[in-house]
Design a protein around this motif. Structure first.
Motif, mmCIF file in Angstrom:
data_model
loop_
_atom_site.group_PDB
_atom_site.id
_atom_site.type_symbol
_atom_site.label_atom_id
_atom_site.label_comp_id
_atom_site.label_asym_id
_atom_site.label_seq_id
_atom_site.Cartn_x
_atom_site.Cartn_y
_atom_site.Cartn_z
ATOM 1 N N GLN A 2 0.816 -1.212 0.000
ATOM 2 C CA GLN A 2 0.000 0.000 0.000
ATOM 3 C C GLN A 2 0.854 1.269 0.000
ATOM 4 O OE1 GLN A 2 -2.570 -0.557 3.388
ATOM 5 N NE2 GLN A 2 -4.033 -1.757 2.213
ATOM 6 N N SER A 3 2.147 1.132 -0.208
ATOM 7 C CA SER A 3 3.043 2.286 -0.278
ATOM 8 C C SER A 3 3.569 2.410 -1.692
ATOM 9 C CB SER A 3 4.214 2.121 0.698
ATOM 10 O OG SER A 3 4.955 0.959 0.389
ATOM 11 N N HIS A 9 5.899 5.853 8.565
ATOM 12 C CA HIS A 9 4.614 5.544 7.943
ATOM 13 C C HIS A 9 3.525 5.392 8.987
ATOM 14 C CE1 HIS A 9 5.671 5.286 3.786
ATOM 15 N NE2 HIS A 9 6.625 4.408 4.010
ATOM 16 N N HIS A 65 -0.547 3.952 9.049
ATOM 17 C CA HIS A 65 -1.553 3.279 8.238
ATOM 18 C C HIS A 65 -2.647 2.725 9.139
ATOM 19 C CE1 HIS A 65 -0.324 -0.924 9.267
ATOM 20 N NE2 HIS A 65 0.802 -0.306 9.558
ATOM 21 N N THR A 114 -9.114 7.414 2.265
ATOM 22 C CA THR A 114 -9.285 5.976 2.416
ATOM 23 C C THR A 114 -9.708 5.348 1.094
ATOM 24 O OG1 THR A 114 -11.567 6.320 3.142
ATOM 25 C CG2 THR A 114 -9.892 6.134 4.852
ATOM 26 N N GLU A 136 -9.116 1.530 3.948
ATOM 27 C CA GLU A 136 -7.705 1.548 4.306
ATOM 28 C C GLU A 136 -7.044 2.863 3.910
ATOM 29 O OE1 GLU A 136 -7.941 0.388 0.099
ATOM 30 O OE2 GLU A 136 -8.990 -0.294 1.920
ATOM 31 N N TYR A 137 -6.022 3.248 4.638
ATOM 32 C CA TYR A 137 -5.258 4.438 4.308
ATOM 33 C C TYR A 137 -3.804 4.209 4.675
ATOM 34 C CZ TYR A 137 -4.822 5.789 9.249
ATOM 35 O OH TYR A 137 -4.493 5.803 10.575
ATOM 36 N N ARG A 138 -2.934 5.003 4.075
ATOM 37 C CA ARG A 138 -1.506 4.968 4.377
ATOM 38 C C ARG A 138 -0.924 6.355 4.129
ATOM 39 N NH1 ARG A 138 2.635 1.252 5.013
ATOM 40 N NH2 ARG A 138 1.144 -0.442 4.756
ATOM 41 N N ARG A 169 0.124 1.551 13.166
ATOM 42 C CA ARG A 169 -1.247 1.294 12.717
ATOM 43 C C ARG A 169 -2.206 2.045 13.636
ATOM 44 N NH1 ARG A 169 -4.088 -2.424 9.580
ATOM 45 N NH2 ARG A 169 -6.307 -2.505 10.120
#
Length: 697
Positions: free
Chosen positions: A492-493, A522, A524, A555, A560-562, A595
Motif C-alpha cells: 500500500q506504499s 509511515h 496506516h 481511504t 484503508e489508508y496509508r 497502525r
C-alpha cells in the motif's frame, strides 16, 4: 495527488494510450484495401504491422530508462508528438515503402506511450490501489485492440477513404497532450544522469535483426540458409555484447539484477505469449473474415466484438477486486487457462466454421488476455522500488511487444506459406499448372475471377488454424510461468526497500519495509463507521507539532489508508468526510510503521424556518442557538432573508434549540438528531406588543 487530481491526469493518459493502441490495430481491416490501392504484396502486408511493432518494441526499454532519469511528463508529451507526426505522414504515403517508414516512426512514439503510462501511474498510485486503475487501462487497450479493426473498417467503407485511418487519431492525441500539460503533476528527481547509449544501441540492433529475420525467413530466403545464419548470428552477437555492456554500465537500460527476482523473470516470460495472442489475433482475424469469409471491413470488425467484450469486462472487474483483496494470482491462473483453451479452439477453424461457435472461442481469448495483461505488469511493479520502476515496467512491456512483433512476423510467414500450398494443391486438382498459383498472391480479391476467388477464400480459411495452433503452444509457456509464480500481497506504499532473505536455498525479494529513507515514517490503518463497516473517501490530514500539514490522503474502497511523514515525533491526525463527524487523534510516529484505526460517528443536521406567529411572515436575521444536555453551546447561526436556517455536523442525541429575534419573544424547544438524518424544526415567534406612554398635563 488527490483522487480527483489523479482522475484528471488519468483521463489524459487514457486518451493518449487509446489513440496509440488504435493506431496499431485500426489498419488491420483496412490493409487489404490499402495494399490493393498501393499495389502491395502479402510480405508487405505483414511489414505494415511489423514495422510499427518492431520500433515500438526496440525503443520501449529506452523510454523506460529515460523515465527513471528525466521528467516523466515531458517524455510522455514527447512520445505523443512523435506519434502524431508519424500518423500525419502515414496518411499522405504514396507507396508501400513510404507507408512502412512512417509506421516505423509511429512505433517510436507508441513505444513511449505504452511504456510510460505504466510508469506514470506507478509514480502516482500505490500497488494496492493500482489494480482498479490498471483495469481501466486494460479496458482501453481492449477497446483499442479489438475495436480498432471495426473503426478501420467503417472508415474504409465510408467516403473518407483509408487515409483517415491515420488522421482520425491526430485530434485526440492533441487533446491528450493539452490535458496532460494542465493536469499531470509529478516530482522530478534531480540526480546525475548517465545514459547507456552504447548498450541501448546494441539492444535495438540485436532485436531489430531478430525481428527482420523472422519477417523475411520463409519468403525472401529459406529458414535454414546462409541468410538465416547471418541474421541470427548477428542478433546473437549484438545481444551478447548488450548483456556485457549492461553489466558494466552505471545506469543500464535493462538492469540485469532485476532478473534475480523469480517473479520478475516469470512475468517477462508470461508476457511473450500475451503479446502473441493479443496482436496475432487482432491482425489475422481481420484477414480471415475478409479473405476467407468474404465480409466487408466493417462486418469483419463487428465479428471480433466477443473478444473485445471479454477483454474489457474481465480486466475491469478483476482490477476492482484486486484493489480490495491485494491478490493477483487467483486471476492470472484462470486467465492463462482461458487463453490457452481459446487459442487451441481457434486452431480448429476453417473457411466453413460456425461463426457463433467461433465467437465463443474469441471470448475465451479476450477473457484470458484481460486477466493477464495488466496484472503481469502489476506484480512486477509491486516488487521493485521507484528508482527501477521505469526500467522494470518497460522490460515487461518490451517482451509483450516482442511477442507481438515476432508473433505477427512468424505467424504471417506461416500463413503465407500454407496459403500458397493450399492454392497450389487446389489448382493441381483442377489440372491447372502450379505457376498459376501466383495469381492468388494478390490481396485484391475483387480483381480475381470467380473460380480463383473461391480457391483463395478456401486457402486462407483452411490455413488460419495453423496460426492459432502455434500461438496456443506459445501460450502454454504463460500458463507454466503463472503457475510457478510466487504471490506477494500488493503493498500500500509507493516505494519500498527490499531485504534479501534465504528461503529453501533461494534468494528472493520478499520483505516490504515501509520507508523510503531513514528519516521517513509511515502511518496506516482503516476507518470504520458507526455500523462497523469500512468507510471509503474519508480525507485524512496529518499535522506536526507546529500545526503544519505534513501528509494528506484518503481511504480506499476497504477503508484503508496509508500516510508518509518526513519525520518522527508527535502528530495530530484528522479525519473528515461529509456527514461523518470530524475526529482527531494524537499519534506518536517513530521508525516502526504505526497502525491507527478510526471509528467514526455519522452526524445529523437541523433545519427549518423562523416565522412570526399568526402572520407567518419570515423573521430574517433571527439568532438560532443549539445547546447540548449540559447546556454547552454546540453551534449557532442566523436565519436568512426568507427565514430559513440550517445547522449540520451534530452528533446523534438530544439538544435544545433557542431562537431569538428583535421584536419577538425568545422561544426554546427540545429536539433529537439521528445519525445521517436531518431534522426539520420550524419555529413561530410571538411578537412583543408595543406599549405607548402618555405624559400628564
Amino acid at each position: 495527488m488527490s483522487h480527483r487530481q489523479i482522475m484528471k491526469a488519468f483521463s489524459g493518459l487514457l486518451l493518449a494510450l487509446l489513440v496509440a493502441m488504435l493506431s496499431s490495430t485500426i489498419v488491420s481491416n483496412a490493409l487489404p484495401t490499402i495494399l490493393a490501392d498501393l499495389r502491395g504484396t502479402q510480405g508487405e502486408y505483414t511489414w505494415v504491422v511489423t514495422a510499427m511493432l518492431l520500433t515500438s518494441t526496440a525503443t520501449t526499454p529506452i523510454w523506460g530508462k529515460l523515465a527513471d532519469l528525466f521528467s516523466k511528463k515531458l517524455l510522455y508529451q514527447l512520445a505523443i508528438a512523435i506519434f502524431t507526426l508519424g500518423s500525419v505522414l502515414g496518411g499522405i504515403a504514396q507507396s508501400m515503402p513510404e507507408l512502412i517508414a512512417y509506421r516505423a516512426l509511429q512505433g517510436i512514439g507508441l513505444g513511449g506511450l505504452q511504456a510510460l503510462v505504466q510508469i506514470v501511474i506507478a509514480a502516482m498510485i500505490p500497488p494496492r490501489e493500482r489494480g482498479r486503475y490498471s483495469g481501466y487501462i486494460g479496458a482501453v487497450i481492449a477497446v483499442a485492440t479489438v475495436a480498432g479493426p471495426l473503426v478501420g473498417g467503417l472508415i474504409v467503407d465510408s467516403p473518407l477513404g483509408w487515409r483517415w485511418c491515420f488522421w482520425v487519431c491526430v485530434p485526440i492525441a492533441v487533446i491528450a497532450f493539452v490535458v496532460l500539460g494542465r493536469t499531470l503533476r509529478l516530482p522530478v528527481i534531480k540526480r546525475e544522469v548517465k545514459i547507456d547509449w552504447f548498450g541501448a544501441t546494441l539492444l535495438v540492433g540485436g532485436v531489430a535483426l531478430l525481428l527482420v529475420w523472422i519477417s523475411l525467413a520463409g519468403k525472401s530466403f529459406a529458414w535454414v540458409s546462409w541468410s538465416t545464419l547471418g541474421y541470427v548470428g548477428g542478433a546473437v552477437v549484438l545481444l551478447g555484447l548488450a548483456v556485457f555492456a549492461e553489466t558494466r554500465a552505471a545506469e543500464p537500460v535493462v538492469p540485469l539484477r532485476l532478473f534475480r527476482n523469480r517473479t520478475f523473470t516469470l512475468a517477462v516470460l508470461g508476457s511473450l505469449a500475451v503479446g502473441t495472442g493479443m496482436f496475432g489475433a487482432s491482425v489475422f482475424l481481420g484477414q480471415y473474415y475478409q479473405l476467407a469469409r468474404g465480409f466487408t471491413p466493417t462486418h469483419a470488425g463487428l465479428m471480433t466484438m466477443p473478444m473485445l467484450l471479454g477483454l474489457a469486462i474481465s480486466s475491469t472487474v478483476a482490477g476492482q477486486i484486486i484493489s480490495r483483496t491485494g491478490r493477483t494470482k487467483p486471476f492470472m491462473v484462470p486467465g492463462a487457462v482461458f487463453l490457452v483453451a481459446g487459442l487451441f479452439l481457434l486452431s480448429t477453424i476453417d473457411h466453413a466454421t460456425n461463426l457463433t461457435l467461433m465467437g465463443g472461442y474469441l471470448a475465451l481469448v479476450g477473457i484470458g488476455v484481460g486477466l493477464l495483461m495488466q496484472n503481469l505488469v502489476l506484480v512486477v511493479q509491486n516488487g521493485v522500488g521507484m528508482k527501477d520502476m521505469g526500467a522494470a515496467s518497460s522490460v515487461v512491456t518490451f517482451f509483450r511487444s516482442l511477442g507481438g512483433a515476432a508473433g505477427v512476423s512468424a505467424l504471417g510467414a506461416v500463413l503465407a506459406s500454407h496459403v500458397t500450398t493450399n492454392i497450389t494443391e487446389s489448382l493441381a486438382k483442377l489440372g491447372v499448372p502450379a505457376g498459376a498459383a501466383k495469381g492468388g498472391g494478390t490481396l485484391d480479391i475483387k480483381s480475381l475471377s470467380e473460380p480463383m476467388r473461391t480457391i483463395v477464400h478456401s486457402a486462407y480459411g483452411d490455413a488460419i488454424g495453423n496460426v492459432f495452433l502455434i500461438a496456443g503452444c506459445i501460450a502454454v509457456v504463460t500458463l507454466v510461468a503463472v503457475l510457478l509464480m510466487k504471490e506477494v500481497p500488493l503493498r500500500q506504499s509507493l516505494d519500498v526497500e527490499t531485504v534479501v532473505v534465504e528461503e529453501a536455498g533461494e534468494t528472493e525479494k520478499t520483505a516490504e519495509i515501509a520507508a523510503v529513507a531513514a528519516s521517513v515514517t509511515h502511518l496506516h490503518g482503516r476507518v470504520f463507521g458507526a455500523n462497523g463497516r469500512p468507510v471509503a473517501g474519508v480525507v485524512l490530514t496529518l499535522t506536526d507539532a507546529s500545526g503544519h500539514q505534513v501528509a494528506l490522503g484518503h481511504t480506499g474502497p476497504g477503508g484503508e489508508y496509508r500516510l508518509t511523514a518526513p519525520g518522527a515525533g508527535d502528530h495530530v491526525l484528522l479525519a473528515t468526510s461529509g456527514t461523518i463527524r470530524p475526529q482527531a487523534s494524537t499519534v506518536r510516529l517513530d521508525e516502526i510503521p504505526l497502525r491507527h484505526d478510526f471509528l467514526l460517528e455519522r452526524t445529523g443536521g437541523l433545519g427549518g424556518r423562523v416565522r412570526t406567529a399568526g402572520r407567518h411572515a419570515a423573521v430574517a436575521g433571527a439568532l438560532v442557538t443549539v445547546t447540548d444536555g449540559q447546556g454547552t453551546v454546540v453551534d449557532s447561526t442566523h436565519a436568512g432573508g426568507d427565514g430559513w436556517y440550517g445547522i449540520s455536523g451534530l452528533t446523534p442525541g438530544a439538544y435544545t434549540l433557542t431562537v431569538a429575534a428583535p421584536g419577538h419573544r425568545p422561544l426554546a424547544g427540545a429536539f433529537t438528531v439521528g445519525a445521517g438524518s436531518r431534522t426539520r424544526y420550524d419555529v413561530e415567534l410571538a411578537p412583543v406588543p408595543r406599549v405607548g406612554l402618555r405624559h400628564a398635563g
